[in-house]
Design a protein around this motif. Structure first.
Motif, PDB file in Angstrom:
ATOM      1  N   ALA A  95      37.648   7.584  27.659  1.00  0.00           N
ATOM      2  CA  ALA A  95      36.544   7.783  26.715  1.00  0.00           C
ATOM      3  C   ALA A  95      36.370   6.588  25.782  1.00  0.00           C
ATOM      4  O   ALA A  95      35.250   6.250  25.402  1.00  0.00           O
ATOM      5  CB  ALA A  95      36.773   9.056  25.908  1.00  0.00           C
ATOM      6  N   SER A  96      37.476   5.937  25.412  1.00  0.00           N
ATOM      7  CA  SER A  96      37.365   4.798  24.496  1.00  0.00           C
ATOM      8  C   SER A  96      38.529   3.829  24.702  1.00  0.00           C
ATOM      9  O   SER A  96      39.617   4.227  25.130  1.00  0.00           O
ATOM     10  CB  SER A  96      37.340   5.275  23.036  1.00  0.00           C
ATOM     11  OG  SER A  96      38.537   5.966  22.718  1.00  0.00           O
ATOM     12  N   THR A  97      38.263   2.549  24.411  1.00  0.00           N
ATOM     13  CA  THR A  97      39.284   1.503  24.546  1.00  0.00           C
ATOM     14  C   THR A  97      39.397   0.729  23.237  1.00  0.00           C
ATOM     15  O   THR A  97      38.460   0.715  22.426  1.00  0.00           O
ATOM     16  CB  THR A  97      38.930   0.538  25.684  1.00  0.00           C
ATOM     17  OG1 THR A  97      37.639  -0.035  25.426  1.00  0.00           O
ATOM     18  CG2 THR A  97      38.914   1.244  27.038  1.00  0.00           C
ATOM     19  N   ASN A  98      40.537   0.078  23.036  1.00  0.00           N
ATOM     20  CA  ASN A  98      40.715  -0.748  21.837  1.00  0.00           C
ATOM     21  C   ASN A  98      40.279  -2.184  22.130  1.00  0.00           C
ATOM     22  O   ASN A  98      39.733  -2.479  23.206  1.00  0.00           O
ATOM     23  CB  ASN A  98      42.155  -0.665  21.312  1.00  0.00           C
ATOM     24  CG  ASN A  98      43.168  -1.242  22.297  1.00  0.00           C
ATOM     25  OD1 ASN A  98      42.822  -1.962  23.238  1.00  0.00           O
ATOM     26  ND2 ASN A  98      44.439  -0.935  22.070  1.00  0.00           N
ATOM     27  N   SER A  99      40.528  -3.096  21.184  1.00  0.00           N
ATOM     28  CA  SER A  99      40.053  -4.471  21.311  1.00  0.00           C
ATOM     29  C   SER A  99      40.728  -5.230  22.446  1.00  0.00           C
ATOM     30  O   SER A  99      40.265  -6.296  22.853  1.00  0.00           O
ATOM     31  CB  SER A  99      40.274  -5.218  19.986  1.00  0.00           C
ATOM     32  OG  SER A  99      41.668  -5.292  19.696  1.00  0.00           O
ATOM     33  N   CYS A 100      41.831  -4.679  22.978  1.00  0.00           N
ATOM     34  CA  CYS A 100      42.523  -5.325  24.087  1.00  0.00           C
ATOM     35  C   CYS A 100      42.163  -4.681  25.424  1.00  0.00           C
ATOM     36  O   CYS A 100      42.701  -5.045  26.467  1.00  0.00           O
ATOM     37  CB  CYS A 100      44.034  -5.272  23.847  1.00  0.00           C
ATOM     38  SG  CYS A 100      45.000  -6.364  24.922  1.00  0.00           S
ATOM     39  N   GLY A 101      41.259  -3.705  25.379  1.00  0.00           N
ATOM     40  CA  GLY A 101      40.856  -3.042  26.608  1.00  0.00           C
ATOM     41  C   GLY A 101      41.783  -1.931  27.040  1.00  0.00           C
ATOM     42  O   GLY A 101      41.650  -1.402  28.149  1.00  0.00           O
ATOM     43  N   LYS A 102      42.720  -1.537  26.164  1.00  0.00           N
ATOM     44  CA  LYS A 102      43.627  -0.433  26.498  1.00  0.00           C
ATOM     45  C   LYS A 102      42.940   0.902  26.192  1.00  0.00           C
ATOM     46  O   LYS A 102      42.288   1.052  25.161  1.00  0.00           O
ATOM     47  CB  LYS A 102      44.929  -0.548  25.692  1.00  0.00           C
ATOM     48  CG  LYS A 102      45.722  -1.824  25.952  1.00  0.00           C
ATOM     49  CD  LYS A 102      46.248  -1.868  27.367  1.00  0.00           C
ATOM     50  CE  LYS A 102      47.116  -3.090  27.615  1.00  0.00           C
ATOM     51  NZ  LYS A 102      48.466  -2.946  27.084  1.00  0.00           N
ATOM     52  N   CYS A 103      43.107   1.858  27.118  1.00  0.00           N
ATOM     53  CA  CYS A 103      42.490   3.168  26.931  1.00  0.00           C
ATOM     54  C   CYS A 103      43.222   3.937  25.835  1.00  0.00           C
ATOM     55  O   CYS A 103      44.439   4.129  25.901  1.00  0.00           O
ATOM     56  CB  CYS A 103      42.524   3.957  28.239  1.00  0.00           C
ATOM     57  SG  CYS A 103      41.692   5.563  28.136  1.00  0.00           S
ATOM     58  N   ASP A 117      46.909  -4.963  19.434  1.00  0.00           N
ATOM     59  CA  ASP A 117      46.344  -3.863  20.221  1.00  0.00           C
ATOM     60  C   ASP A 117      46.840  -3.903  21.662  1.00  0.00           C
ATOM     61  O   ASP A 117      46.836  -2.887  22.365  1.00  0.00           O
ATOM     62  CB  ASP A 117      44.815  -3.924  20.218  1.00  0.00           C
ATOM     63  CG  ASP A 117      44.215  -3.224  19.005  1.00  0.00           C
ATOM     64  OD1 ASP A 117      44.985  -2.680  18.189  1.00  0.00           O
ATOM     65  OD2 ASP A 117      42.973  -3.209  18.880  1.00  0.00           O
ATOM     66  N   CYS A 118      47.267  -5.082  22.087  1.00  0.00           N
ATOM     67  CA  CYS A 118      47.735  -5.231  23.466  1.00  0.00           C
ATOM     68  C   CYS A 118      49.114  -4.608  23.671  1.00  0.00           C
ATOM     69  O   CYS A 118      49.570  -4.470  24.814  1.00  0.00           O
ATOM     70  CB  CYS A 118      47.763  -6.709  23.860  1.00  0.00           C
ATOM     71  SG  CYS A 118      46.122  -7.484  23.830  1.00  0.00           S
ATOM     72  N   ASN A 119      49.778  -4.249  22.592  1.00  0.00           N
ATOM     73  CA  ASN A 119      51.088  -3.594  22.708  1.00  0.00           C
ATOM     74  C   ASN A 119      50.953  -2.097  22.993  1.00  0.00           C
ATOM     75  O   ASN A 119      51.928  -1.434  23.333  1.00  0.00           O
ATOM     76  CB  ASN A 119      51.897  -3.780  21.416  1.00  0.00           C
ATOM     77  CG  ASN A 119      52.288  -5.227  21.190  1.00  0.00           C
ATOM     78  OD1 ASN A 119      52.379  -5.998  22.142  1.00  0.00           O
ATOM     79  ND2 ASN A 119      52.494  -5.610  19.937  1.00  0.00           N
ATOM     80  N   VAL A 120      49.745  -1.573  22.816  1.00  0.00           N
ATOM     81  CA  VAL A 120      49.511  -0.143  23.016  1.00  0.00           C
ATOM     82  C   VAL A 120      49.590   0.180  24.506  1.00  0.00           C
ATOM     83  O   VAL A 120      49.083  -0.558  25.348  1.00  0.00           O
ATOM     84  CB  VAL A 120      48.131   0.259  22.458  1.00  0.00           C
ATOM     85  CG1 VAL A 120      47.792   1.701  22.803  1.00  0.00           C
ATOM     86  CG2 VAL A 120      48.095   0.042  20.944  1.00  0.00           C
ATOM     87  N   THR A 121      50.242   1.302  24.821  1.00  0.00           N
ATOM     88  CA  THR A 121      50.278   1.762  26.216  1.00  0.00           C
ATOM     89  C   THR A 121      48.963   2.462  26.535  1.00  0.00           C
ATOM     90  O   THR A 121      48.559   3.398  25.851  1.00  0.00           O
ATOM     91  CB  THR A 121      51.449   2.738  26.430  1.00  0.00           C
ATOM     92  OG1 THR A 121      52.677   2.069  26.127  1.00  0.00           O
ATOM     93  CG2 THR A 121      51.490   3.225  27.874  1.00  0.00           C
ATOM     94  N   SER A 122      48.306   1.980  27.569  1.00  0.00           N
ATOM     95  CA  SER A 122      47.019   2.553  27.953  1.00  0.00           C
ATOM     96  C   SER A 122      47.209   3.964  28.493  1.00  0.00           C
ATOM     97  O   SER A 122      48.121   4.227  29.274  1.00  0.00           O
ATOM     98  CB  SER A 122      46.359   1.667  29.014  1.00  0.00           C
ATOM     99  OG  SER A 122      45.034   2.075  29.255  1.00  0.00           O
ATOM    100  N   LYS A 123      46.363   4.893  28.033  1.00  0.00           N
ATOM    101  CA  LYS A 123      46.454   6.278  28.491  1.00  0.00           C
ATOM    102  C   LYS A 123      45.996   6.392  29.948  1.00  0.00           C
ATOM    103  O   LYS A 123      45.061   5.718  30.369  1.00  0.00           O
ATOM    104  CB  LYS A 123      45.601   7.194  27.610  1.00  0.00           C
ATOM    105  CG  LYS A 123      46.138   7.397  26.208  1.00  0.00           C
ATOM    106  CD  LYS A 123      45.251   8.363  25.451  1.00  0.00           C
ATOM    107  CE  LYS A 123      45.774   8.640  24.054  1.00  0.00           C
ATOM    108  NZ  LYS A 123      47.025   9.391  24.058  1.00  0.00           N
TER     109      LYS A 123
END
Length: 183
Positions: A63-71, A50-56
């Motif tokens: 509105a929501s974040t994943n398990s790595c805290g990325k928006c 999940d930490c590979n996701v680019t945060s919006k």
């Protein structure tokens, strides 16, 4: 052994990983990788993808974040504010005069033959949030039909007291403008 043969037990040892869970730090999370023969879970630290996701990047908040805290989703834009501008009418107390009764419905047989007291109103657009007023126009010719006189000389403007309390008469445009009309 039992009366009928041998007795067996299962192994509660992990072949890899740690039984029951592990404490991980950074971008690593405790992940179940297998179980023992007795059913206990075996865990090890693995990289959280999940930490590979680019945060919006959000204009109005996340509105929501994943398990790595990325928006992962953004809040929608708030509704536009309500139009604060209203048509504001202020009768003018010292504007009384006399004129021919000029409204067929209210004057009846006195229409254009008898005299009534007239007065003026000032028309504004008023901001109900700030109190600011924008002058739109002045309107003469409002009439009081409660009393009618045969001649202009007999007409007494002081017989009528103008209620100078301002009042709202609808909405102006959102820029604080409106066409001059009778209110």
């Amino acid at each position: 052994s039992s009366e009928c043969g041998s007795c067996y037990s299962c192994s509660d040892t992990c072949r890899s990983g740690t039984k029951g869970g592990v404490s991980c730090s950074g971008n690593y999370v405790s992940t179940r990788i297998s179980s023992t023969e007795c059913g206990s879970g075996c865990y090890e630290c693995r990289y959280n993808t999940d930490c590979n996701v680019t945060s919006k990047s959000c204009s109005y908040g996340c509105a929501s974040t994943n398990s790595c805290g990325k928006c992962t989703s953004c809040k929608s834009a708030p509704p536009p504010p309500a139009n604060p501008w209203v048509i504001w009418v202020e009768p003018v107390g010292n504007s009384r005069a006399c004129d021919l009764c000029g409204h067929r419905s209210y004057c009846g047989s006195a229409y254009n033959t008898k005299y009534v007291v007239t007065y003026k109103k000032e028309i504004y657009c008023k901001n109900t949030s700030t109190g600011e007023k924008k002058h739109i126009c002045s309107q003469n010719g409002y009439q009081d039909y409660s009393q009618k006189w045969d001649t202009s000389s007999a007409c007494d403007p002081t017989s009528y007291t103008v209620n100078t309390t301002g009042y709202s008469a609808g909405s102006c445009n959102s820029d604080g403008s409106v066409s001059c009309d009778w209110y």
